[in-house]
Motif scaffolding. Structure first.
Motif, PDB file in Angstrom:
ATOM      1  N   VAL A   1     -11.755  30.761  39.449  1.00  0.00           N
ATOM      2  CA  VAL A   1     -12.541  29.565  39.143  1.00  0.00           C
ATOM      3  C   VAL A   1     -11.997  28.933  37.870  1.00  0.00           C
ATOM      4  O   VAL A   1     -11.874  27.719  37.766  1.00  0.00           O
ATOM      5  N   GLN A   2     -11.694  29.769  36.907  1.00  0.00           N
ATOM      6  CA  GLN A   2     -11.231  29.329  35.599  1.00  0.00           C
ATOM      7  C   GLN A   2     -10.282  30.383  35.081  1.00  0.00           C
ATOM      8  O   GLN A   2     -10.422  31.561  35.374  1.00  0.00           O
ATOM      9  N   HIS A   3      -9.280  29.935  34.357  1.00  0.00           N
ATOM     10  CA  HIS A   3      -8.382  30.892  33.709  1.00  0.00           C
ATOM     11  C   HIS A   3      -7.791  30.258  32.464  1.00  0.00           C
ATOM     12  O   HIS A   3      -7.699  29.034  32.342  1.00  0.00           O
ATOM     13  N   THR A   4      -7.445  31.129  31.527  1.00  0.00           N
ATOM     14  CA  THR A   4      -6.898  30.663  30.259  1.00  0.00           C
ATOM     15  C   THR A   4      -6.054  31.769  29.650  1.00  0.00           C
ATOM     16  O   THR A   4      -6.127  32.922  30.063  1.00  0.00           O
TER      17      THR A   4
ATOM     18  N   TYR B   1      -5.439  33.568  25.974  1.00  0.00           N
ATOM     19  CA  TYR B   1      -6.044  33.711  24.656  1.00  0.00           C
ATOM     20  C   TYR B   1      -5.379  34.899  23.970  1.00  0.00           C
ATOM     21  O   TYR B   1      -5.328  36.000  24.537  1.00  0.00           O
ATOM     22  N   ALA B   2      -4.847  34.679  22.783  1.00  0.00           N
ATOM     23  CA  ALA B   2      -4.189  35.713  21.992  1.00  0.00           C
ATOM     24  C   ALA B   2      -3.095  36.418  22.801  1.00  0.00           C
ATOM     25  O   ALA B   2      -2.910  37.627  22.704  1.00  0.00           O
ATOM     26  N   GLY B   3      -2.403  35.642  23.634  1.00  0.00           N
ATOM     27  CA  GLY B   3      -1.295  36.184  24.394  1.00  0.00           C
ATOM     28  C   GLY B   3      -1.657  36.882  25.693  1.00  0.00           C
ATOM     29  O   GLY B   3      -0.791  37.406  26.383  1.00  0.00           O
ATOM     30  N   ASN B   4      -2.940  36.909  26.047  1.00  0.00           N
ATOM     31  CA  ASN B   4      -3.388  37.568  27.267  1.00  0.00           C
ATOM     32  C   ASN B   4      -4.050  36.572  28.206  1.00  0.00           C
ATOM     33  O   ASN B   4      -4.643  35.590  27.761  1.00  0.00           O
ATOM     34  N   GLY B   5      -3.962  36.852  29.507  1.00  0.00           N
ATOM     35  CA  GLY B   5      -4.617  36.014  30.491  1.00  0.00           C
ATOM     36  C   GLY B   5      -6.046  36.484  30.740  1.00  0.00           C
ATOM     37  O   GLY B   5      -6.321  37.686  30.748  1.00  0.00           O
ATOM     38  N   TYR B   6      -6.957  35.521  30.916  1.00  0.00           N
ATOM     39  CA  TYR B   6      -8.358  35.796  31.245  1.00  0.00           C
ATOM     40  C   TYR B   6      -8.775  34.818  32.338  1.00  0.00           C
ATOM     41  O   TYR B   6      -8.418  33.648  32.288  1.00  0.00           O
ATOM     42  N   GLY B   7      -9.554  35.271  33.300  1.00  0.00           N
ATOM     43  CA  GLY B   7     -10.042  34.397  34.352  1.00  0.00           C
ATOM     44  C   GLY B   7     -11.146  35.075  35.150  1.00  0.00           C
ATOM     45  O   GLY B   7     -11.378  36.273  35.008  1.00  0.00           O
ATOM     46  N   VAL B   8     -11.811  34.304  35.986  1.00  0.00           N
ATOM     47  CA  VAL B   8     -12.892  34.830  36.831  1.00  0.00           C
ATOM     48  C   VAL B   8     -12.619  34.432  38.267  1.00  0.00           C
ATOM     49  O   VAL B   8     -12.353  33.266  38.559  1.00  0.00           O
ATOM     50  N   LYS B   9     -12.693  35.417  39.155  1.00  0.00           N
ATOM     51  CA  LYS B   9     -12.457  35.180  40.579  1.00  0.00           C
ATOM     52  C   LYS B   9     -13.638  34.440  41.203  1.00  0.00           C
ATOM     53  O   LYS B   9     -14.796  34.718  40.884  1.00  0.00           O
ATOM     54  N   HIS B  10     -13.336  33.517  42.128  1.00  0.00           N
ATOM     55  CA  HIS B  10     -14.382  32.792  42.855  1.00  0.00           C
ATOM     56  C   HIS B  10     -15.353  33.757  43.529  1.00  0.00           C
ATOM     57  O   HIS B  10     -16.574  33.595  43.411  1.00  0.00           O
ATOM     58  N   ASP B  11     -14.825  34.747  44.263  1.00  0.00           N
ATOM     59  CA  ASP B  11     -15.707  35.630  45.028  1.00  0.00           C
ATOM     60  C   ASP B  11     -16.588  36.484  44.128  1.00  0.00           C
ATOM     61  O   ASP B  11     -17.746  36.731  44.449  1.00  0.00           O
ATOM     62  N   VAL B  12     -16.086  36.909  42.982  1.00  0.00           N
ATOM     63  CA  VAL B  12     -16.896  37.694  42.044  1.00  0.00           C
ATOM     64  C   VAL B  12     -18.023  36.834  41.498  1.00  0.00           C
ATOM     65  O   VAL B  12     -19.182  37.245  41.460  1.00  0.00           O
ATOM     66  N   LEU B  13     -17.702  35.622  41.105  1.00  0.00           N
ATOM     67  CA  LEU B  13     -18.699  34.741  40.504  1.00  0.00           C
ATOM     68  C   LEU B  13     -19.762  34.331  41.512  1.00  0.00           C
ATOM     69  O   LEU B  13     -20.955  34.539  41.301  1.00  0.00           O
ATOM     70  N   ASP B  14     -19.357  33.774  42.621  1.00  0.00           N
ATOM     71  CA  ASP B  14     -20.332  33.287  43.591  1.00  0.00           C
ATOM     72  C   ASP B  14     -21.116  34.418  44.249  1.00  0.00           C
ATOM     73  O   ASP B  14     -22.282  34.245  44.597  1.00  0.00           O
TER      74      ASP B  14
END
Length: 182
Positions: free
Chosen positions: A78-81, A83-96
């Protein structure tokens, strides 16, 4: 039936108490809140016994860069970014799969707030303002916080202060804010 798709997101600099407040809130209200797990490329933080810390078990799924990049490129996030050299994000299926009737709770960056709103989620935006700034051990985190601090420390909507100095008062303030939404 349309899902409520409501998120409670905490924004603030590293070391401000976001995770402490999130864990306390989840323990106090397990029936109407659910933690949203992010995928991340950063390594897990370990406690003194060598086990993954409670916050990391609660809020993160650890993946390598190739898996993260594939998830981002395939549209699975859904979203990813970065931060401090690492990737962070949230999966659509986990969120919904976590929402309705409960609210999802997580810590995000300022950009994450915008991305969730753009994706159609109702976002309750809680800004955490630290009463002090402890010295950060990780230089990358400190530098990233300095770059994002002006836009993340203040909000006209909801601000929680003194999480570490007055944790019970901070949790009470947060609960009073959130009662308007459930």
């Amino acid at each position: 039936m349309l899902k409520k798709r409501k998120l409670i997101v905490f924004v603030g600099p590293s070391g401000s108490g976001k995770t402490t407040l999130l864990l306390n809130l989840l323990k106090a209200h397990p029936n109407w809140l659910v933690p949203i797990k992010s995928v991340t490329t950063r390594p897990p933080r370990l406690d003194k016994s060598g086990n993954v810390e409670e916050a990391d078990r609660t809020f993160y799924e650890f993946v390598d860069s190739s898996v993260f990049n594939w998830l981002a490129a395939s549209g699975a996030l859904v979203q990813h970014t970065k931060y401090a050299g690492n990737g962070y994000g949230v999966k659509h299926d986990v969120l919904d799969g976590s929402l309705d009737p409960r609210f999802g709770v997580m810590a995000v960056t300022e950009d994450g707030v915008k991305q969730y709103r753009d994706a159609g989620y109702e976002v309750i935006d809680i800004r955490i303002v630290p009463s002090h700034f402890p010295v950060l051990a990780e230089q990358k985190r400190a530098e990233a916080d300095l770059r994002r601090m002006p836009s993340t420390c203040y909000s006209e909507r909801f601000v929680i202060e003194n999480v570490y100095n007055e944790p019970e008062a901070a949790l009470g303030d947060l609960e009073r804010i959130l009662k308007n939404f459930y």
